[in-house]
Design a protein around this motif. Structure first.
Motif, PDB file in Angstrom:
ATOM      1  N   SER A  51      -7.837   8.949   2.400  1.00 43.66           N
ATOM      2  CA  SER A  51      -9.324   8.500   1.960  1.00 43.66           C
ATOM      3  C   SER A  51      -9.296   7.809   0.943  1.00 43.66           C
ATOM      4  O   SER A  51     -10.495   7.195   1.288  1.00 43.66           O
ATOM      5  CB  SER A  51     -10.016   9.094   1.757  1.00 43.66           C
ATOM      6  OG  SER A  51      -9.814  10.436   1.153  1.00 43.66           O
ATOM      7  N   ALA A  52      -8.275   7.592  -0.026  1.00 44.26           N
ATOM      8  CA  ALA A  52      -8.312   6.753  -0.964  1.00 44.26           C
ATOM      9  C   ALA A  52      -6.510   6.871  -1.551  1.00 44.26           C
ATOM     10  O   ALA A  52      -5.899   7.593  -1.003  1.00 44.26           O
ATOM     11  CB  ALA A  52      -8.411   8.283  -2.046  1.00 44.26           C
ATOM     12  N   LEU A  53      -5.658   5.453  -1.399  1.00 42.13           N
ATOM     13  CA  LEU A  53      -5.119   5.402  -1.484  1.00 42.13           C
ATOM     14  C   LEU A  53      -4.731   3.672  -3.033  1.00 42.13           C
ATOM     15  O   LEU A  53      -5.122   3.656  -3.426  1.00 42.13           O
ATOM     16  CB  LEU A  53      -4.383   4.000  -0.373  1.00 42.13           C
ATOM     17  CG  LEU A  53      -4.985   4.690   0.908  1.00 42.13           C
ATOM     18  CD1 LEU A  53      -4.244   3.201   1.532  1.00 42.13           C
ATOM     19  CD2 LEU A  53      -3.469   5.851   1.457  1.00 42.13           C
ATOM     20  N   TRP A  54      -3.140   3.786  -2.786  1.00 32.95           N
ATOM     21  CA  TRP A  54      -2.414   2.884  -4.260  1.00 32.95           C
ATOM     22  C   TRP A  54      -2.156   2.058  -3.886  1.00 32.95           C
ATOM     23  O   TRP A  54      -0.952   1.659  -2.613  1.00 32.95           O
ATOM     24  CB  TRP A  54      -1.471   3.902  -5.019  1.00 32.95           C
ATOM     25  CG  TRP A  54      -2.283   5.059  -5.588  1.00 32.95           C
ATOM     26  CD1 TRP A  54      -3.150   5.358  -6.065  1.00 32.95           C
ATOM     27  CD2 TRP A  54      -1.351   5.950  -6.680  1.00 32.95           C
ATOM     28  NE1 TRP A  54      -2.844   6.726  -7.521  1.00 32.95           N
ATOM     29  CE2 TRP A  54      -1.887   6.715  -7.060  1.00 32.95           C
ATOM     30  CE3 TRP A  54      -0.229   6.287  -6.296  1.00 32.95           C
ATOM     31  CZ2 TRP A  54      -1.438   7.858  -7.779  1.00 32.95           C
ATOM     32  CZ3 TRP A  54       0.834   7.026  -7.058  1.00 32.95           C
ATOM     33  CH2 TRP A  54       0.034   8.208  -7.363  1.00 32.95           C
ATOM     34  N   VAL A  55      -2.500   0.849  -4.552  1.00 35.49           N
ATOM     35  CA  VAL A  55      -1.697  -0.459  -3.445  1.00 35.49           C
ATOM     36  C   VAL A  55      -1.040  -0.441  -5.006  1.00 35.49           C
ATOM     37  O   VAL A  55      -1.809  -0.795  -6.476  1.00 35.49           O
ATOM     38  CB  VAL A  55      -3.149  -1.607  -3.837  1.00 35.49           C
ATOM     39  CG1 VAL A  55      -2.267  -2.946  -3.848  1.00 35.49           C
ATOM     40  CG2 VAL A  55      -3.620  -1.040  -2.407  1.00 35.49           C
ATOM     41  N   VAL A  86       1.242  -1.178   0.168  1.00 35.47           N
ATOM     42  CA  VAL A  86       0.173   0.084  -0.531  1.00 35.47           C
ATOM     43  C   VAL A  86       0.753   1.045  -0.136  1.00 35.47           C
ATOM     44  O   VAL A  86       2.169   1.350   0.649  1.00 35.47           O
ATOM     45  CB  VAL A  86      -0.787   0.098   1.514  1.00 35.47           C
ATOM     46  CG1 VAL A  86      -1.846   1.289   0.985  1.00 35.47           C
ATOM     47  CG2 VAL A  86      -1.893  -1.846   1.252  1.00 35.47           C
ATOM     48  N   ASN A  87       0.735   1.821  -0.685  1.00 30.35           N
ATOM     49  CA  ASN A  87       0.962   3.066  -0.584  1.00 30.35           C
ATOM     50  C   ASN A  87       0.585   4.570  -0.802  1.00 30.35           C
ATOM     51  O   ASN A  87      -1.147   4.570  -1.001  1.00 30.35           O
ATOM     52  CB  ASN A  87       2.470   3.576  -2.087  1.00 30.35           C
ATOM     53  CG  ASN A  87       3.218   4.627  -2.041  1.00 30.35           C
ATOM     54  OD1 ASN A  87       3.299   5.299  -0.933  1.00 30.35           O
ATOM     55  ND2 ASN A  87       4.838   3.949  -2.939  1.00 30.35           N
ATOM     56  N   TYR A  88       0.768   5.787  -0.964  1.00 30.97           N
ATOM     57  CA  TYR A  88       0.065   7.280  -0.955  1.00 30.97           C
ATOM     58  C   TYR A  88      -0.475   7.236  -2.417  1.00 30.97           C
ATOM     59  O   TYR A  88       0.231   6.543  -3.287  1.00 30.97           O
ATOM     60  CB  TYR A  88       1.039   8.568  -0.384  1.00 30.97           C
ATOM     61  CG  TYR A  88       1.352   8.336   1.033  1.00 30.97           C
ATOM     62  CD1 TYR A  88       0.715   8.318   2.307  1.00 30.97           C
ATOM     63  CD2 TYR A  88       2.760   8.279   0.976  1.00 30.97           C
ATOM     64  CE1 TYR A  88       1.438   8.837   3.382  1.00 30.97           C
ATOM     65  CE2 TYR A  88       3.120   8.483   2.391  1.00 30.97           C
ATOM     66  CZ  TYR A  88       2.718   8.126   3.400  1.00 30.97           C
ATOM     67  OH  TYR A  88       3.440   8.106   4.909  1.00 30.97           O
ATOM     68  N   ASP A  89      -1.549   8.140  -2.248  1.00 30.94           N
ATOM     69  CA  ASP A  89      -2.668   8.289  -3.149  1.00 30.94           C
ATOM     70  C   ASP A  89      -1.306   9.633  -3.834  1.00 30.94           C
ATOM     71  O   ASP A  89      -1.395  10.211  -3.315  1.00 30.94           O
ATOM     72  CB  ASP A  89      -4.027   8.954  -3.378  1.00 30.94           C
ATOM     73  CG  ASP A  89      -3.892   9.283  -4.806  1.00 30.94           C
ATOM     74  OD1 ASP A  89      -3.016   9.416  -5.430  1.00 30.94           O
ATOM     75  OD2 ASP A  89      -5.384   8.752  -5.227  1.00 30.94           O
ATOM     76  N   GLU A  90      -0.560   9.459  -4.641  1.00 33.30           N
ATOM     77  CA  GLU A  90       0.835  11.190  -4.919  1.00 33.30           C
ATOM     78  C   GLU A  90      -0.340  12.105  -5.462  1.00 33.30           C
ATOM     79  O   GLU A  90      -0.109  13.390  -5.738  1.00 33.30           O
ATOM     80  CB  GLU A  90       1.600  10.973  -5.993  1.00 33.30           C
ATOM     81  CG  GLU A  90       2.261   9.406  -5.965  1.00 33.30           C
ATOM     82  CD  GLU A  90       3.526   9.423  -6.901  1.00 33.30           C
ATOM     83  OE1 GLU A  90       3.279  10.091  -8.085  1.00 33.30           O
ATOM     84  OE2 GLU A  90       4.667   7.837  -6.522  1.00 33.30           O
ATOM     85  N   THR A  91      -1.955  11.975  -5.787  1.00 35.76           N
ATOM     86  CA  THR A  91      -2.423  13.367  -6.442  1.00 35.76           C
ATOM     87  C   THR A  91      -3.357  13.663  -5.168  1.00 35.76           C
ATOM     88  O   THR A  91      -4.048  14.520  -5.618  1.00 35.76           O
ATOM     89  CB  THR A  91      -3.370  12.455  -7.512  1.00 35.76           C
ATOM     90  OG1 THR A  91      -4.555  10.977  -7.078  1.00 35.76           O
ATOM     91  CG2 THR A  91      -3.091  11.704  -8.941  1.00 35.76           C
ATOM     92  N   ARG A  92      -3.513  12.883  -4.519  1.00 35.39           N
ATOM     93  CA  ARG A  92      -4.166  13.254  -3.029  1.00 35.39           C
ATOM     94  C   ARG A  92      -2.422  14.039  -1.582  1.00 35.39           C
ATOM     95  O   ARG A  92      -2.912  13.662  -0.275  1.00 35.39           O
ATOM     96  CB  ARG A  92      -4.577  12.117  -2.364  1.00 35.39           C
ATOM     97  CG  ARG A  92      -5.771  12.316  -3.124  1.00 35.39           C
ATOM     98  CD  ARG A  92      -6.701  10.567  -2.830  1.00 35.39           C
ATOM     99  NE  ARG A  92      -8.109  10.998  -3.618  1.00 35.39           N
ATOM    100  CZ  ARG A  92      -9.356  11.137  -3.175  1.00 35.39           C
ATOM    101  NH1 ARG A  92      -9.395  12.080  -2.379  1.00 35.39           N
ATOM    102  NH2 ARG A  92      -9.734  10.828  -4.025  1.00 35.39           N
ATOM    103  N   VAL A  93      -1.404  14.002  -2.321  1.00 33.53           N
ATOM    104  CA  VAL A  93      -0.529  14.614  -0.913  1.00 33.53           C
ATOM    105  C   VAL A  93      -0.098  16.102  -1.590  1.00 33.53           C
ATOM    106  O   VAL A  93      -0.257  16.459  -2.976  1.00 33.53           O
ATOM    107  CB  VAL A  93       0.929  13.873  -1.930  1.00 33.53           C
ATOM    108  CG1 VAL A  93       2.023  14.797  -0.802  1.00 33.53           C
ATOM    109  CG2 VAL A  93       0.419  13.015  -1.435  1.00 33.53           C
ATOM    110  N   ARG A  94      -0.671  17.138  -0.658  1.00 34.15           N
ATOM    111  CA  ARG A  94      -0.387  18.534  -0.595  1.00 34.15           C
ATOM    112  C   ARG A  94       0.728  18.475   0.423  1.00 34.15           C
ATOM    113  O   ARG A  94       1.179  18.349   1.547  1.00 34.15           O
ATOM    114  CB  ARG A  94      -1.552  19.322   0.162  1.00 34.15           C
ATOM    115  CG  ARG A  94      -2.680  19.217  -1.180  1.00 34.15           C
ATOM    116  CD  ARG A  94      -2.646  19.297  -2.252  1.00 34.15           C
ATOM    117  NE  ARG A  94      -3.948  19.258  -3.552  1.00 34.15           N
ATOM    118  CZ  ARG A  94      -4.118  18.285  -3.783  1.00 34.15           C
ATOM    119  NH1 ARG A  94      -2.584  17.508  -4.517  1.00 34.15           N
ATOM    120  NH2 ARG A  94      -4.827  18.321  -4.360  1.00 34.15           N
ATOM    121  N   ALA A  95       1.274  19.894  -0.632  1.00 33.66           N
ATOM    122  CA  ALA A  95       2.844  20.924   0.201  1.00 33.66           C
ATOM    123  C   ALA A  95       2.071  22.342   1.336  1.00 33.66           C
ATOM    124  O   ALA A  95       1.375  22.558   0.163  1.00 33.66           O
ATOM    125  CB  ALA A  95       4.056  20.571  -0.936  1.00 33.66           C
TER     126      ALA A  95
END
Length: 707
Positions: A270-274, A129-138
């Motif tokens: 709330s949404a992730l990547w596998v 399981v990994n973060y959804d890169e489209t849902r990461v903000r700085a």
């Protein structure tokens, strides 16, 4: 040492050994020969003998070895066996063999039908399981300054959208607030001014001051608070742009930062990547949008699912796997980045398919050597006749292989005993899985029907063009070229061939068609070059088998001339159609159109040999047109149509006319009191211009001139 000398040397050695043994036994026949022949006869197989009645012995692995006495193969030292005789009856393939009932029983042969099936495939993958890169903000510093307070001071903290994250002291921000306060004050003071230009200037200044604060990171609400408060503040508070978890904290309290410095990274979980690893052999079954189930060690028995949103275009050369990414909903927060998962993509159980379902055969049916596959197809009625056939396989699906080319629904393929059949085919020196090139030359070009020979000439032109496409290195262009070549092979009708010629064409058209399909799907130029190397060997064998001699396929005729000649051909086609329709008026108009088009042809661009061909053809065409223009009825026009046709045929064939599609030479044997006459058409449906409606269908396709 050449192959022939090697075989001759081996024969001499075996003969010498036999004579020595014969002398030691006092002239008695070798006991092993008698025993081997008797044992061979017990299995219901008759041995082949030479002109003197002696048994011929061969090697099952090297069928080119054929000796008059038993012994060891001089190449692999296996025991020689009696050579079986050729089967009688009409053959369907060079790879055909007929086995006696006893031989079939000993081989334990089983067959199954080729059928359409919606196959079941279970694809297993592992990943994490990994973060959804489209849902990461700085969260960054919009202005330089000092971090005085951090409301969230460690990674892993959960935050809500709009939650305060950090307070920054910024002299630049202090100045910008003061500018806004002064601008607002100026607008109020100049509200009653009679100078409109001054009022508008003050308003523009206020807008610019508000925009500057917005660009420094203040929200519209904060900006309005500055205006309402009437005094600047030296700190700015940054807020979280989304709900999630802090996954990175880059600075500490009291630290100075520059504009653009990252302070936090926040991920919405709330949404992730596998991210999974799939073996390249499983890629045909993995498609974008498909659902994949997976499990984790943290929740035994619980199933999660996600949708395939990405398939990596590159294969990892070390692990031979491809990354596959799933998008997974995680509203309840059960999944955590970093968890290991095991995924299974399961399709439905096998079921009888419809017309759009793939053709499949049991996985035990094909004999696979490297990138090639051979199956044995039982003859109709399964009378002991088996035809070897090279096919193109798709991916393996459980207990089945998908068939891309080479088989038809309902045919019977051997699923058990196929290795024994292949061994029997090798023994009689026919093409097989282990010896695919056992085909001899021998069908001379003059023995071939003219139509078939003309199609092979055009196929040669296509092959020359195919070589150029491969040399270009343009993979997409080359894929299309191989697809066109395969289509052209399939359009060549072999009904006019008989005996050996028919069998050889079926063999090599099968091989070349398979080559073209494999090449049209080659993933890279390296694999393409490998396939084309094999294809060139097969094409050379085809030319050798039919003793075909063609030129290089290069045209020396300038393109402008080919186009002008093509215009003459197109007007001619209209003329032929008018004569076939018995339309005198249309035929006269079309005659003039052909004459006008012929006048536009400029022969000055031709070289010497081409100019001679054109001069000869033009003389016949002009003679025919002259007679047609002077004729008063259809009979006279048709008389002149014959020399026009022969001249134009010669020009189209030898001077590379741009016909814009196929061009066929047709022949009517009954024209002009059974002297016969030819004409040109753009298709193969006979429309006789010499008889019209009286005998519209009289004639046949003589040859094909253009593709």
């Amino acid at each position: 040492m050449s192959k022939k000398k090697l075989i001759l040397f081996a024969v001499i050695l075996v003969a010498a050994a036999f004579l020595a043994g014969y002398a030691l036994r006092g002239g008695q026949a070798p006991q092993s020969q008698t025993e081997s022949v008797e044992e061979h006869a017990e299995h219901g197989v008759e041995a082949t003998t030479d002109e003197s009645g002696e048994v011929i012995w061969t090697c099952s692995m090297h069928p080119q070895i054929q000796l008059p006495e038993p012994g060891k193969c001089p190449i692999c030292f296996m025991d020689l066996i009696p050579l079986e005789p050729e089967e009688g009856g009409e053959k369907q393939s060079l790879r055909e063999i007929r086995l006696s009932p006893e031989a079939r029983k000993l081989a334990g042969i089983s067959v199954e039908k080729v059928k359409r099936l919606d196959v079941a495939v279970q694809t297993r993958m592992v990943g994490k399981v990994n973060y959804d890169e489209t849902r990461v903000r700085a969260i960054t510093a919009w202005t330089g300054g000092r971090i005085d307070r951090m409301y969230v001071d460690f990674t892993g903290s959960e935050v809500k959208q709009g939650q305060p994250m950090v307070s920054i002291y910024s002299p630049e921000l202090l100045t910008a607030q003061a500018e806004l306060i002064q601008a607002v004050k100026a607008v109020r003071e100049l509200r009653d001014s009679s100078l409109e230009l001054v009022r508008k200037s003050a308003v523009r200044t206020e807008k610019a001051a508000r925009e500057k604060l917005r660009l420094l990171g203040l929200t519209r609400k904060q900006i309005q608070q500055v205006v309402d408060r009437g005094e600047p503040r030296d700190h700015i508070t940054l807020y979280s742009p989304l709900s999630g978890v802090v996954i990175e904290k880059e600075v500490n309290e009291g630290q100075y930062v520059d504009t653009g410095t990252t302070i936090y990274s926040v991920a919405d979980l709330s949404a992730l990547w596998v991210e999974l690893e799939a073996y390249e052999s499983d890629l045909p079954w993995i498609e974008l949008g498909k659902k994949v189930e997976f499990r984790t060690e943290a929740y035994p028995g619980k199933r999660f699912s996600g949708e395939v949103v990405y398939i990596d275009p590159l294969v990892d050369e070390d692990t031979r796997t491809v990354r596959v990414r799933l998008s997974v909903s995680n509203k309840d927060g059960s999944l955590k980045p970093g968890m290991l998962v095991k995924a299974v993509q399961q399709s439905d159980s096998p079921a009888e398919g419809g017309k759009d379902s793939p053709l499949v055969i049991p996985a035990s049916a094909p004999l696979i050597t490297g990138k090639r596959a051979v199956v044995y197809v039982a003859g109709e009625g399964n009378d002991g006749t088996y035809e070897g056939r090279e096919i193109v396989l798709g991916p393996k699906a459980g207990d089945f292989y998908i068939v891309k080319n080479g088989l038809e629904e309902g045919e019977l393929v051997v699923t058990k005993g196929n290795f024994k059949i292949d061994s029997a085919v090798q023994i009689v020196a026919k093409p097989s899985m282990m010896n695919p090139s056992s085909v001899a030359a021998g069908t001379a070009e003059q023995e071939l029907p003219e139509l078939f020979r003309s199609k092979l000439r055009l196929l040669h032109q296509s092959f020359v063009e195919l070589e150029k496409a491969v040399a270009s290195g343009d993979l997409d262009k080359t894929h299309l070229a191989f697809g066109s070549f395969n289509k052209e092979i399939r359009t060549i009708d072999d009904d006019s061939l008989e005996g050996d010629a028919s069998l050889k064409w079926r063999e090599y058209s099968m091989l070349l068609s398979n080559d073209a399909i494999l090449a049209s799907e080659a993933p890279d130029t390296k694999r393409l070059d490998e396939i084309f190397g094999e294809m060139k060997q097969h094409y050379a064998q085809l030319r050798n088998a039919f003793d075909l001699q063609f030129g290089g396929g290069e045209s020396t005729v300038p393109r402008i001339f080919s186009e002008e000649l093509g215009a003459v051909y197109r007007e001619y086609v209209e003329l032929a159609a008018a004569l076939a329709a018995d339309d005198l008026e249309a035929a006269r108009k079309a005659t003039e159109s052909v004459h006008a088009a012929l006048q536009q042809v400029d022969p000055s661009v031709l070289d010497g040999p081409s100019h001679n061909i054109w001069t000869s053809a033009l003389t016949r065409m002009n003679d025919g047109l002259a007679a047609m223009r002077e004729a008063g009825d259809l009979v006279g026009i048709r008389a002149g149509f014959e020399p026009l046709s022969t001249g134009l045929t010669d020009a189209v064939l030898k001077l590379d006319a741009e016909t814009g599609g196929p061009a066929y030479e047709m022949f009517c044997p009954m024209a002009f009191d059974y002297e016969g006459a030819t004409w040109l058409q753009s298709d193969e449906e006979v429309r006789n211009p010499y008889f019209g409606a009286a005998m519209l269908g009289c004639g046949e396709v003589n040859r094909q001139l253009k593709r």
